[in-house]
Design an enzyme around this catalytic site. Structure first.
Site, PDB file in Angstrom:
ATOM      1  N   LEU A 100       0.846  -1.191   0.000  1.00 28.62           N
ATOM      2  CA  LEU A 100       0.000   0.000   0.000  1.00 28.62           C
ATOM      3  C   LEU A 100       0.884   1.245   0.000  1.00 28.62           C
ATOM      4  O   LEU A 100       1.945   1.259   0.626  1.00 28.62           O
ATOM      5  CB  LEU A 100      -0.925  -0.025   1.218  1.00 28.62           C
ATOM      6  CG  LEU A 100      -1.984  -1.135   1.139  1.00 28.62           C
ATOM      7  CD1 LEU A 100      -2.596  -1.400   2.504  1.00 28.62           C
ATOM      8  CD2 LEU A 100      -3.059  -0.819   0.111  1.00 28.62           C
ATOM      9  N   HIS A 114       0.535 -12.797   7.991  1.00 32.13           N
ATOM     10  CA  HIS A 114       1.625 -13.294   7.148  1.00 32.13           C
ATOM     11  C   HIS A 114       2.008 -14.711   7.594  1.00 32.13           C
ATOM     12  O   HIS A 114       2.153 -14.961   8.795  1.00 32.13           O
ATOM     13  CB  HIS A 114       2.835 -12.363   7.253  1.00 32.13           C
ATOM     14  CG  HIS A 114       3.965 -12.805   6.381  1.00 32.13           C
ATOM     15  ND1 HIS A 114       3.975 -12.577   5.016  1.00 32.13           N
ATOM     16  CD2 HIS A 114       5.089 -13.497   6.658  1.00 32.13           C
ATOM     17  CE1 HIS A 114       5.072 -13.110   4.508  1.00 32.13           C
ATOM     18  NE2 HIS A 114       5.766 -13.676   5.474  1.00 32.13           N
TER      19      HIS A 114
HETATM   20  C1  GRF Z   1      -2.541 -16.526   3.746  1.00 32.00           C
HETATM   21  O1  GRF Z   1      -1.622 -17.553   3.978  1.00 32.00           O
HETATM   22  C2  GRF Z   1      -1.937 -15.207   4.147  1.00 32.00           C
HETATM   23  O2  GRF Z   1      -1.129 -15.299   5.271  1.00 32.00           O
HETATM   24  C3  GRF Z   1      -1.135 -14.872   2.935  1.00 32.00           C
HETATM   25  O3  GRF Z   1      -1.933 -15.259   1.844  1.00 32.00           O
HETATM   26  C4  GRF Z   1      -2.770 -16.345   2.252  1.00 32.00           C
HETATM   27  C5  GRF Z   1      -4.176 -15.957   1.921  1.00 32.00           C
HETATM   28  O4  GRF Z   1      -5.098 -16.979   2.070  1.00 32.00           O
HETATM   29  N1  GRF Z   1      -0.753 -13.478   2.949  1.00 32.00           N
HETATM   30  P1  GRF Z   1      -6.669 -16.666   1.993  1.00 32.00           P
HETATM   31  O5  GRF Z   1      -6.918 -15.839   0.731  1.00 32.00           O
HETATM   32  O6  GRF Z   1      -7.066 -15.933   3.222  1.00 32.00           O
HETATM   33  O7  GRF Z   1      -7.306 -18.015   1.890  1.00 32.00           O
END
Ligand code: GRF
Length: 207
Positions: A100, A114
């Protein structure tokens, strides 16, 4: 850090997504009761046609698509105005792929989930990177978003063991399970005004 939500006047949350939206679903499910102190009022995706948008639609949450063109700042201005028009007070990045711009983050509180123990393995391939590195422990981090890549102050972390037979799929499954618990817990803590920031260090106050 943020206005305390109440059942009469819940904290208004906007969720940014790019993919399957399983974390969005965890938030929708966690804050579904009408008496909740959190209300998800908007879902914005950086990609069209993703499952996260269908989940927002099924839950009756307003949703929009904001694809990044040549000018990221221009897209972020449109995104910010769209969220502001819906009264969003907290921005939650749930599988949102992208950085962002400073203009968007100025005056907004945003958090991100994350799939590693930051600062190890930032970036878009954290699960694969931890496996390839041979790490024996990885995990999940929920952190405040700043202008860098997965670099903002850490709010909560939880560890996940890497088994010697793990592949990216099996490890991702366990990591997602932890994400789906930690992200709603953090949103609730923010809505209860239980998070205090001292430099980069976050203090989580008891409920
Ligand atoms: C998750 O593992 C998140 O930590 C990462 O991307 C993935 C997204 O999964 N940044 P979702 O779209 O919530 O199923």
């Amino acid at each position: 850090m943020i206005r305390r939500g109440t059942a009469a006047d819940p904290l208004r949350v906007g969720v940014l997504v790019s993919g399957s939206g399983s974390n969005l679903q965890a938030l929708i499910d966690r804050f579904a009761e009408p008496a909740s102190v959190v209300r998800i009022v908007a879902v914005a995706s950086s990609r069209d046609g993703v499952r996260a948008l269908a989940r927002a639609d099924e839950a009756g949450i307003e949703h929009g698509v904001f694809v990044r063109g040549a000018d990221g700042a221009e897209r972020d201005r449109r995104l910010g105005a769209w969220l502001d028009a819906r009264g969003v007070e907290l921005v939650v990045l749930a599988g949102y792929m992208g950085i962002l711009t400073p203009g968007f983050l100025a005056g907004r509180v945003a958090i991100n989930v994350h799939p590693s123990l930051l600062p190890a393995f930032p970036g878009a391939h954290a699960i694969e990177d931890a496996l390839a590195h041979g790490a024996r422990v990885t995990g999940v981090t929920v952190h405040l978003v700043d202008e860098g890549l997965d670099s903002g102050p850490i709010i909560v972390q939880d560890a996940v063991q890497i088994d010697q037979d793990d592949d990216a799929g099996s490890l991702a499954e366990r990591i997602h399970g932890v994400e789906h618990r930690l992200l709603p817990e953090t949103v609730l803590a923010l809505a209860q005004d239980r998070i205090a920031l001292d430099g980069r260090r976050v203090r989580l106050l008891p409920a």
